[in-house]
Write a protein that holds these residues in place. Sequence first.
Motif, PDB file in Angstrom:
ATOM      1  N   GLY A 156       0.628  -1.072   0.032  1.00  0.00           N
ATOM      2  CA  GLY A 156       0.034  -0.045  -0.102  1.00  0.00           C
ATOM      3  C   GLY A 156       0.972   1.122  -0.101  1.00  0.00           C
ATOM      4  O   GLY A 156       1.802   1.111   0.212  1.00  0.00           O
ATOM      5  N   PHE A 157       0.219   2.430  -0.147  1.00  0.00           N
ATOM      6  CA  PHE A 157       0.808   3.590  -0.220  1.00  0.00           C
ATOM      7  C   PHE A 157       1.813   3.779   0.869  1.00  0.00           C
ATOM      8  O   PHE A 157       1.769   3.379   1.939  1.00  0.00           O
ATOM      9  CB  PHE A 157       0.083   4.890  -0.333  1.00  0.00           C
ATOM     10  N   SER A 158       3.146   4.495   0.546  1.00  0.00           N
ATOM     11  CA  SER A 158       3.835   4.920   1.613  1.00  0.00           C
ATOM     12  C   SER A 158       3.097   5.641   2.832  1.00  0.00           C
ATOM     13  O   SER A 158       2.385   6.668   2.326  1.00  0.00           O
ATOM     14  CB  SER A 158       5.020   5.655   1.025  1.00  0.00           C
ATOM     15  N   GLY A 159       3.389   5.345   3.839  1.00  0.00           N
ATOM     16  CA  GLY A 159       2.834   6.007   4.870  1.00  0.00           C
ATOM     17  C   GLY A 159       1.055   5.590   5.341  1.00  0.00           C
ATOM     18  O   GLY A 159       0.544   6.231   6.260  1.00  0.00           O
ATOM     19  N   VAL A 160       0.777   4.751   4.831  1.00  0.00           N
ATOM     20  CA  VAL A 160      -0.468   4.276   5.152  1.00  0.00           C
ATOM     21  C   VAL A 160      -0.614   3.288   6.390  1.00  0.00           C
ATOM     22  O   VAL A 160      -1.774   3.411   6.877  1.00  0.00           O
ATOM     23  CB  VAL A 160      -1.028   3.440   3.799  1.00  0.00           C
ATOM     24  N   GLY A 161       0.451   2.825   6.798  1.00  0.00           N
ATOM     25  CA  GLY A 161       0.559   2.318   8.115  1.00  0.00           C
ATOM     26  C   GLY A 161       1.078   1.023   8.083  1.00  0.00           C
ATOM     27  O   GLY A 161       0.829   0.135   9.332  1.00  0.00           O
ATOM     28  N   VAL A 168      -3.145  -2.312   1.770  1.00  0.00           N
ATOM     29  CA  VAL A 168      -3.806  -1.477   3.083  1.00  0.00           C
ATOM     30  C   VAL A 168      -4.164  -0.093   2.173  1.00  0.00           C
ATOM     31  O   VAL A 168      -3.298   0.462   1.709  1.00  0.00           O
ATOM     32  CB  VAL A 168      -2.845  -1.510   3.951  1.00  0.00           C
ATOM     33  N   GLU A 169      -5.375   0.200   2.451  1.00  0.00           N
ATOM     34  CA  GLU A 169      -5.506   1.755   1.993  1.00  0.00           C
ATOM     35  C   GLU A 169      -5.918   2.600   2.993  1.00  0.00           C
ATOM     36  O   GLU A 169      -6.277   2.280   4.123  1.00  0.00           O
ATOM     37  CB  GLU A 169      -6.965   1.369   1.125  1.00  0.00           C
ATOM     38  N   PRO A 170      -5.608   3.923   2.550  1.00  0.00           N
ATOM     39  CA  PRO A 170      -5.744   5.115   3.837  1.00  0.00           C
ATOM     40  C   PRO A 170      -7.329   5.491   3.421  1.00  0.00           C
ATOM     41  O   PRO A 170      -8.060   4.937   2.493  1.00  0.00           O
ATOM     42  CB  PRO A 170      -4.896   6.168   3.268  1.00  0.00           C
ATOM     43  N   PRO A 171      -7.828   6.058   4.486  1.00  0.00           N
ATOM     44  CA  PRO A 171      -9.205   6.742   4.417  1.00  0.00           C
ATOM     45  C   PRO A 171      -9.400   7.597   3.183  1.00  0.00           C
ATOM     46  O   PRO A 171     -10.453   7.731   2.629  1.00  0.00           O
ATOM     47  CB  PRO A 171      -9.615   7.147   5.752  1.00  0.00           C
ATOM     48  N   SER A 172      -8.364   8.514   3.297  1.00  0.00           N
ATOM     49  CA  SER A 172      -8.319   9.435   1.928  1.00  0.00           C
ATOM     50  C   SER A 172      -6.791   9.896   1.661  1.00  0.00           C
ATOM     51  O   SER A 172      -5.863   9.583   2.567  1.00  0.00           O
ATOM     52  CB  SER A 172      -9.314  10.484   2.413  1.00  0.00           C
ATOM     53  N   ILE A 173      -6.582  10.318   0.561  1.00  0.00           N
ATOM     54  CA  ILE A 173      -5.258  10.867   0.376  1.00  0.00           C
ATOM     55  C   ILE A 173      -5.099  12.094   1.232  1.00  0.00           C
ATOM     56  O   ILE A 173      -3.500  12.054   1.631  1.00  0.00           O
ATOM     57  CB  ILE A 173      -5.104  11.330  -1.503  1.00  0.00           C
ATOM     58  N   GLU A 174      -5.912  12.758   1.542  1.00  0.00           N
ATOM     59  CA  GLU A 174      -5.358  14.169   2.513  1.00  0.00           C
ATOM     60  C   GLU A 174      -5.045  13.335   3.860  1.00  0.00           C
ATOM     61  O   GLU A 174      -3.857  14.011   4.411  1.00  0.00           O
ATOM     62  CB  GLU A 174      -6.794  14.753   2.679  1.00  0.00           C
ATOM     63  N   GLU A 175      -5.604  12.319   4.186  1.00  0.00           N
ATOM     64  CA  GLU A 175      -5.020  11.952   5.631  1.00  0.00           C
ATOM     65  C   GLU A 175      -3.836  11.208   5.406  1.00  0.00           C
ATOM     66  O   GLU A 175      -2.771  11.275   6.241  1.00  0.00           O
ATOM     67  CB  GLU A 175      -6.174  10.737   6.006  1.00  0.00           C
TER      68      GLU A 175
END
Length: 298
Positions: A10-15, A121-128
């Motif tokens: 998942g994206f860098s920083g997603v957790g 793993v996905e974030p709730p939004s790109i802003e978050e």
Amino acid sequence: MNGKIIVLSGFSGVGKNTIINSLRGSYPSLVYIPSMTTRDMREGESEGFPYFFVSKEEFKERIEKNYFIEYEGIHGNWYGTPKDKYYEAIQQNLLVIKDIDVNGAISMKEEFGKSTILVYVEPPSIEELKQRLIDRGDDMDDIIRRLKRVDFEASKKPFFDETVVNDQLENAIRQCEEVIVKYVGRLAPSKHVVNVNKLLPTVGVRMLNLDKVNAIKEAVLNNDDLPLPIIYKQNGQAYIIDGHHRGLGYYAAGIEDIEVDMISGDNLKGYNIDDIHSLTKKDYDDWEELLKDLKVKS
Ligand SMILES: Nc1nc2c(ncn2[C@@H]2O[C@H](COP(=O)(O)OP(=O)(O)O)[C@@H](O)[C@H]2O)c(=O)[nH]1
Ligand SMILES: Nc1ncnc2c1ncn2[C@@H]1O[C@H](COP(=O)(O)OP(=O)(O)O)[C@@H](O)[C@H]1O
């Protein structure tokens, strides 16, 4: 070979690392295999935690020596998964958890097939997501570089077995636990010593394959390394799901106490070894098949 590899992408920083660290804290037998990278060590990191840090030249040499299962250039650095360590872990029936980028994850699936479970793993939004990268202390250039990869990574989501949204961390962790139990049937093996005689009454004579038992007896007498029998606990019942011939082989060799892996779906902590009273009717190679049968029984 019952080892499994849980890959989080998942994206860098997603957790991803936050989730992995929490799961490893709760289930110490989850295995983490450090990758090798050419990126600089960050504050708080050290050799092997979470990577082995090498120069570009050394990384290139490793590629030539066929050291990696897969390797990728990500955000301007190289990352690679060490082949030997993963094969050892699979052989030893271990449960590995690791974050790997989307391409690497797909390559792992190609290499290990059903032994690999891919979790996106996905974030709730790109802003978050941006906010998490800022809060983590990443510098702006780094954040911009990382965000550039977001569309490419999202395009690979269809290759993944499961998606987990990391909004509330606790929920994301619980969802990952559920995914592991769903695909692997266990969260972590736990070793116990069992008296072979306790296993014997559960082993019906009609299931006896004397050739197998004798082969195992020979292996025991030779001190060969044998995989441990596995006992699965679900809904208060324990099942020997694998290794009853191994149990008998030990018995035939005159050995009473053997080590087993206790694994558990719904009751992760607290089980009673004396509860072993049921036995599956065949050996299982496929966890999904096993779980289907267990559902019928329980
Ligand atoms: N292909 C591949 N990707 C990896 C490997 N190890 C880590 N990664 C990925 O490399 C990316 C960058 O990781 P890292 O430098 O730790 O920064 P992060 O983005 O903050 O996690 C992440 O997507 C990791 O999941 C590996 O062995 N192979
Ligand atoms: N559910 C969450 N809510 C808020 N912040 C989170 C959550 N999960 C992780 N974080 C934070 O986001 C940042 C990035 O997480 P990290 O695990 O390093 O991401 P990754 O390994 O995917 O790059 C860290 O500072 C971490 O503490």
